[in-house]
Design a protein around this motif. Structure first.
Motif, PDB file in Angstrom:
ATOM      1  N   HIS A 125       1.527  -1.566   0.085  1.00 43.08           N
ATOM      2  CA  HIS A 125      -0.513  -0.192   0.391  1.00 43.08           C
ATOM      3  C   HIS A 125       0.208   1.047   0.393  1.00 43.08           C
ATOM      4  O   HIS A 125       0.482   1.767  -0.267  1.00 43.08           O
ATOM      5  N   ASN A 126       2.047   1.046   0.674  1.00 43.30           N
ATOM      6  CA  ASN A 126       3.451   2.314   0.621  1.00 43.30           C
ATOM      7  C   ASN A 126       3.487   2.473  -0.950  1.00 43.30           C
ATOM      8  O   ASN A 126       3.115   3.517  -0.989  1.00 43.30           O
ATOM      9  N   LEU A 127       3.609   1.118  -1.180  1.00 42.01           N
ATOM     10  CA  LEU A 127       4.781   2.011  -3.029  1.00 42.01           C
ATOM     11  C   LEU A 127       3.704   1.975  -3.846  1.00 42.01           C
ATOM     12  O   LEU A 127       3.440   2.761  -4.150  1.00 42.01           O
ATOM     13  N   GLY A 128       1.905   1.221  -3.393  1.00 45.64           N
ATOM     14  CA  GLY A 128       1.719   2.293  -4.344  1.00 45.64           C
ATOM     15  C   GLY A 128       1.226   3.703  -4.382  1.00 45.64           C
ATOM     16  O   GLY A 128       0.466   4.082  -5.146  1.00 45.64           O
ATOM     17  N   ALA A 129       0.398   3.821  -3.126  1.00 46.54           N
ATOM     18  CA  ALA A 129       0.640   5.271  -2.774  1.00 46.54           C
ATOM     19  C   ALA A 129       1.870   6.429  -3.548  1.00 46.54           C
ATOM     20  O   ALA A 129       1.529   7.885  -4.179  1.00 46.54           O
ATOM     21  N   ILE A 130       2.850   5.472  -3.427  1.00 46.13           N
ATOM     22  CA  ILE A 130       3.908   6.470  -3.351  1.00 46.13           C
ATOM     23  C   ILE A 130       4.398   6.509  -5.040  1.00 46.13           C
ATOM     24  O   ILE A 130       4.537   7.610  -6.097  1.00 46.13           O
ATOM     25  N   ILE A 131       3.380   5.465  -6.023  1.00 46.28           N
ATOM     26  CA  ILE A 131       3.850   5.891  -7.153  1.00 46.28           C
ATOM     27  C   ILE A 131       2.407   6.643  -7.933  1.00 46.28           C
ATOM     28  O   ILE A 131       2.622   7.433  -8.789  1.00 46.28           O
ATOM     29  N   ARG A 132       1.291   6.606  -6.932  1.00 43.81           N
ATOM     30  CA  ARG A 132       0.413   7.715  -6.799  1.00 43.81           C
ATOM     31  C   ARG A 132       0.522   8.435  -7.450  1.00 43.81           C
ATOM     32  O   ARG A 132       0.886   9.728  -7.971  1.00 43.81           O
ATOM     33  N   THR A 133       1.123   9.072  -5.588  1.00 45.33           N
ATOM     34  CA  THR A 133       2.176  10.356  -5.707  1.00 45.33           C
ATOM     35  C   THR A 133       2.664  10.731  -6.641  1.00 45.33           C
ATOM     36  O   THR A 133       2.641  12.416  -7.082  1.00 45.33           O
ATOM     37  N   ALA A 134       3.771  10.502  -7.048  1.00 46.69           N
ATOM     38  CA  ALA A 134       4.699  10.050  -8.259  1.00 46.69           C
ATOM     39  C   ALA A 134       4.140  10.783  -9.076  1.00 46.69           C
ATOM     40  O   ALA A 134       4.598  11.364 -10.353  1.00 46.69           O
ATOM     41  N   GLU A 135       3.067  10.441  -9.687  1.00 48.81           N
ATOM     42  CA  GLU A 135       2.760  10.303 -10.991  1.00 48.81           C
ATOM     43  C   GLU A 135       1.783  11.801 -11.087  1.00 48.81           C
ATOM     44  O   GLU A 135       1.781  12.682 -11.904  1.00 48.81           O
ATOM     45  N   ILE A 136       1.561  11.996  -9.756  1.00 53.71           N
ATOM     46  CA  ILE A 136       0.745  13.715 -10.003  1.00 53.71           C
ATOM     47  C   ILE A 136       1.728  14.404  -9.559  1.00 53.71           C
ATOM     48  O   ILE A 136       2.045  15.900 -10.241  1.00 53.71           O
ATOM     49  N   ALA A 137       3.238  14.517  -9.071  1.00 54.16           N
ATOM     50  CA  ALA A 137       4.150  15.429  -8.585  1.00 54.16           C
ATOM     51  C   ALA A 137       4.791  15.348 -10.027  1.00 54.16           C
ATOM     52  O   ALA A 137       5.281  16.028  -9.957  1.00 54.16           O
ATOM     53  N   GLY A 138       5.038  14.509 -11.152  1.00 52.68           N
ATOM     54  CA  GLY A 138       5.885  14.423 -12.673  1.00 52.68           C
ATOM     55  C   GLY A 138       7.027  13.595 -12.544  1.00 52.68           C
ATOM     56  O   GLY A 138       7.483  14.257 -12.899  1.00 52.68           O
ATOM     57  N   ALA A 139       7.170  12.883 -11.606  1.00 55.38           N
ATOM     58  CA  ALA A 139       8.245  12.411 -11.261  1.00 55.38           C
ATOM     59  C   ALA A 139       8.368  11.301 -12.769  1.00 55.38           C
ATOM     60  O   ALA A 139       7.183  10.839 -13.474  1.00 55.38           O
ATOM     61  N   HIS A 140       9.294  10.880 -13.448  1.00 57.19           N
ATOM     62  CA  HIS A 140       9.295  10.285 -14.703  1.00 57.19           C
ATOM     63  C   HIS A 140       9.509   9.264 -14.590  1.00 57.19           C
ATOM     64  O   HIS A 140      10.069   8.066 -14.902  1.00 57.19           O
ATOM     65  N   GLY A 141      10.152   8.203 -12.950  1.00 62.54           N
ATOM     66  CA  GLY A 141       9.392   7.607 -12.166  1.00 62.54           C
ATOM     67  C   GLY A 141      10.298   7.154 -10.918  1.00 62.54           C
ATOM     68  O   GLY A 141      10.946   6.989 -10.183  1.00 62.54           O
ATOM     69  N   VAL A 142       9.839   4.856 -10.956  1.00 64.84           N
ATOM     70  CA  VAL A 142      10.102   4.439  -9.912  1.00 64.84           C
ATOM     71  C   VAL A 142      11.620   3.435  -9.318  1.00 64.84           C
ATOM     72  O   VAL A 142      11.015   2.808 -10.710  1.00 64.84           O
ATOM     73  N   ILE A 143      11.994   3.803  -9.091  1.00 61.36           N
ATOM     74  CA  ILE A 143      13.107   2.050  -8.732  1.00 61.36           C
ATOM     75  C   ILE A 143      13.463   1.585  -7.449  1.00 61.36           C
ATOM     76  O   ILE A 143      13.416   2.599  -6.262  1.00 61.36           O
ATOM     77  N   ILE A 144      13.088   0.551  -7.651  1.00 61.33           N
ATOM     78  CA  ILE A 144      13.196  -0.752  -6.831  1.00 61.33           C
ATOM     79  C   ILE A 144      14.119  -1.601  -6.561  1.00 61.33           C
ATOM     80  O   ILE A 144      13.990  -1.735  -7.835  1.00 61.33           O
ATOM     81  N   PRO A 145      14.612  -2.309  -5.828  1.00 62.09           N
ATOM     82  CA  PRO A 145      15.100  -3.121  -5.415  1.00 62.09           C
ATOM     83  C   PRO A 145      14.703  -4.458  -5.579  1.00 62.09           C
ATOM     84  O   PRO A 145      13.497  -4.763  -5.513  1.00 62.09           O
ATOM     85  N   LYS A 146      15.602  -5.673  -6.461  1.00 67.50           N
ATOM     86  CA  LYS A 146      14.849  -6.895  -6.360  1.00 67.50           C
ATOM     87  C   LYS A 146      14.847  -7.897  -5.952  1.00 67.50           C
ATOM     88  O   LYS A 146      13.875  -8.614  -5.308  1.00 67.50           O
ATOM     89  N   ARG A 147      15.706  -7.679  -4.176  1.00 61.44           N
ATOM     90  CA  ARG A 147      15.471  -9.008  -3.900  1.00 61.44           C
ATOM     91  C   ARG A 147      14.675  -7.619  -1.842  1.00 61.44           C
ATOM     92  O   ARG A 147      15.069  -6.299  -2.017  1.00 61.44           O
TER      93      ARG A 147
END
Length: 259
Positions: A119-141
């Protein structure tokens, strides 16, 4: 009256593939798989083929207790194997830079360091889109992936924000810095969040819910920034803290003057 197997089927999350044949098909058809779960001691029959293909495709393999697998699959017949699939294909870091170039903007990237709550990652992606961020990076593990819950919480933003998944987050931050990105870490011991200049190429690092940013990643940051805490509780929810900082970065990059 609904049969038991129909009830079980309805309960199984959309991003979970269970059973030997289904998992083998998913791997063979190059479906994006975040993790493969194998019951401890299971190696016979098609399980060996599944493991071989998973290793060839560098899929994360987790050996788990049979009871955990039963719980994950809502007691459906999993045959000792299940695969957690991404609800959307991952992008590359180059895709993130390409989007910034396409918009004619300095790159603005969010880095999630071992975030565990979907839910935190989903909310961050949602805000990132609204704020104009170009992408999100997460680790594989040691990180939440693009699960069904993440997609749902993002409220559709997952379709517009590239999410890259990297094997070594520390090395990726070094690579970003070589490409001219300034890295800002959200931490309790840092500069006031709104006194920092974010107008250039920047990446905001958000730490895990319990531990914050890991020591190694913190050392990689160019700046540490913090939010003022006036209450008795000394930390904010990860997505809330990230949202506040993302909107400040967006404000500065949009040249909106504060009073």
């Amino acid at each position: 009256m609904m049969k038991n197997n129909e009830k079980e089927k309805k309960q199984i999350p959309e991003d979970l593939v269970i059973g030997r044949n289904a998992v083998l098909e998913a791997i063979s058809n190059d479906r994006t798989i975040d993790a493969l779960y194998i019951a401890k001691g299971e190696r016979g029959g098609s399980i060996s083929t599944i493991l071989r293909l998973a290793k060839e495709k560098q899929i994360v393999i987790k050996e788990v207790d049979i009871k955990k697998l039963d719980y994950m699959c809502f007691n459906a017949n999993h045959q000792g194997v299940a695969a957690k699939c991404a609800v959307k294909e991952y992008s590359s870091v180059d895709d993130i830079f390409a989007l910034a170039e396409e918009r004619g903007e300095a790159p603005f990237i969010i880095i999630c360091d071992e975030l565990e709550d979907p839910h935190n990652l989903g909310a961050i992606i949602r805000t990132a889109e609204i704020a104009g961020a170009h992408g999100v990076i997460i680790p594989k593990r040691r990180s939440v992936s693009l699960s069904f819950a993440v997609g749902k919480t993002s409220a559709g933003a997952i379709e517009y924000v590239p999410v890259a998944r990297v094997g070594n987050l520390a090395a990726e931050i070094d690579a970003l810095k070589e490409r001219g990105i300034w890295v800002y870490g959200a931490d309790m011991k840092g500069e006031n969040w709104c006194s920092v200049d974010y107008s250039g190429p920047c990446a905001l690092v958000v730490g895990s819910e319990g531990k914050g940013i890991s020591r190694l990643i913190k050392e990689k940051c160019d700046f540490l920034v913090t939010l003022p805490m006036k209450g008795k509780i000394t930390s904010l929810n990860a997505s809330v803290a990230a949202g506040i900082m993302m909107m400040e970065i967006s404000r500065q990059r949009s040249n909106i003057k504060a009073r």
